[in-house]
Write a protein that holds these residues in place. Structure first.
Motif, PDB file in Angstrom:
ATOM      1  N   LEU A  21       0.828  -1.207   0.000  1.00  0.00           N
ATOM      2  CA  LEU A  21       0.000   0.000   0.000  1.00  0.00           C
ATOM      3  C   LEU A  21       0.863   1.259   0.000  1.00  0.00           C
ATOM      4  O   LEU A  21       0.559   2.236  -0.696  1.00  0.00           O
ATOM      5  CB  LEU A  21      -0.946   0.004   1.202  1.00  0.00           C
ATOM      6  N   ARG A  22       1.948   1.252   0.765  1.00  0.00           N
ATOM      7  CA  ARG A  22       2.863   2.403   0.785  1.00  0.00           C
ATOM      8  C   ARG A  22       3.520   2.604  -0.573  1.00  0.00           C
ATOM      9  O   ARG A  22       3.661   3.734  -1.049  1.00  0.00           O
ATOM     10  CB  ARG A  22       3.931   2.226   1.857  1.00  0.00           C
ATOM     11  N   ILE A  23       3.942   1.515  -1.193  1.00  0.00           N
ATOM     12  CA  ILE A  23       4.567   1.600  -2.514  1.00  0.00           C
ATOM     13  C   ILE A  23       3.570   2.147  -3.526  1.00  0.00           C
ATOM     14  O   ILE A  23       3.907   3.005  -4.348  1.00  0.00           O
ATOM     15  CB  ILE A  23       5.114   0.231  -2.953  1.00  0.00           C
ATOM     16  N   LEU A  24       2.330   1.676  -3.456  1.00  0.00           N
ATOM     17  CA  LEU A  24       1.293   2.187  -4.362  1.00  0.00           C
ATOM     18  C   LEU A  24       1.085   3.688  -4.165  1.00  0.00           C
ATOM     19  O   LEU A  24       0.910   4.427  -5.135  1.00  0.00           O
ATOM     20  CB  LEU A  24      -0.023   1.437  -4.156  1.00  0.00           C
ATOM     21  N   GLU A  25       1.119   4.159  -2.916  1.00  0.00           N
ATOM     22  CA  GLU A  25       0.977   5.589  -2.641  1.00  0.00           C
ATOM     23  C   GLU A  25       2.109   6.384  -3.280  1.00  0.00           C
ATOM     24  O   GLU A  25       1.883   7.440  -3.880  1.00  0.00           O
ATOM     25  CB  GLU A  25       0.956   5.848  -1.132  1.00  0.00           C
ATOM     26  N   THR A  54       6.593   2.699 -17.422  1.00  0.00           N
ATOM     27  CA  THR A  54       7.124   1.712 -16.473  1.00  0.00           C
ATOM     28  C   THR A  54       6.421   1.821 -15.128  1.00  0.00           C
ATOM     29  O   THR A  54       6.030   0.809 -14.546  1.00  0.00           O
ATOM     30  CB  THR A  54       8.645   1.910 -16.297  1.00  0.00           C
ATOM     31  N   LEU A  55       6.253   3.042 -14.636  1.00  0.00           N
ATOM     32  CA  LEU A  55       5.553   3.240 -13.364  1.00  0.00           C
ATOM     33  C   LEU A  55       4.109   2.754 -13.441  1.00  0.00           C
ATOM     34  O   LEU A  55       3.621   2.116 -12.509  1.00  0.00           O
ATOM     35  CB  LEU A  55       5.560   4.716 -12.976  1.00  0.00           C
ATOM     36  N   GLU A  86      -7.267   4.789 -12.684  1.00  0.00           N
ATOM     37  CA  GLU A  86      -8.301   5.798 -12.488  1.00  0.00           C
ATOM     38  C   GLU A  86      -8.084   6.590 -11.197  1.00  0.00           C
ATOM     39  O   GLU A  86      -8.599   7.691 -11.047  1.00  0.00           O
ATOM     40  CB  GLU A  86      -9.687   5.144 -12.472  1.00  0.00           C
ATOM     41  N   ASP A  87      -7.298   6.031 -10.267  1.00  0.00           N
ATOM     42  CA  ASP A  87      -7.010   6.704  -8.999  1.00  0.00           C
ATOM     43  C   ASP A  87      -5.889   7.725  -9.127  1.00  0.00           C
ATOM     44  O   ASP A  87      -5.638   8.483  -8.199  1.00  0.00           O
ATOM     45  CB  ASP A  87      -6.601   5.681  -7.930  1.00  0.00           C
ATOM     46  N   VAL A  88      -5.211   7.705 -10.270  1.00  0.00           N
ATOM     47  CA  VAL A  88      -4.047   8.600 -10.446  1.00  0.00           C
ATOM     48  C   VAL A  88      -4.495   9.957 -10.884  1.00  0.00           C
ATOM     49  O   VAL A  88      -5.304  10.185 -11.673  1.00  0.00           O
ATOM     50  CB  VAL A  88      -3.042   7.997 -11.458  1.00  0.00           C
TER      51      VAL A  88
END
Length: 72
Positions: free
Chosen positions: A21-25, A57-58, A70-72
């Motif tokens: 979750l932290r990496i996704l943030e 890549t990200l 869609e959250d970005v």
């Protein structure tokens, strides 16, 4: 002994989930920053020139980890 092992495995899964979750943030923030600054601009965080392959890549890694673009 089996109960202790199950507890350790459970704690590890919880830590792994929190880490993901932290990496996704972080990835979400980076993607927003790169898109806001724009291609060819210098990133104030990484100090590099923002290129499309960096964004691609990200995005791929973000999706692999369960993120939704869609959250970005």
């Amino acid at each position: 002994m089996i109960k202790e092992f199950e507890n350790v495995v459970s704690l590890q899964r919880e830590r792994d989930s929190e880490t993901t979750l932290r990496i996704l943030e972080v990835y979400r923030s980076m993607l927003r920053h790169y898109k806001q600054e724009g291609l060819g601009e210098r990133s104030k965080y990484a100090g590099c020139i923002i290129k499309q392959d960096m964004i691609d890549t990200l995005e791929r890694r973000y999706i692999q980890l369960g993120g939704n673009l869609e959250d970005v």
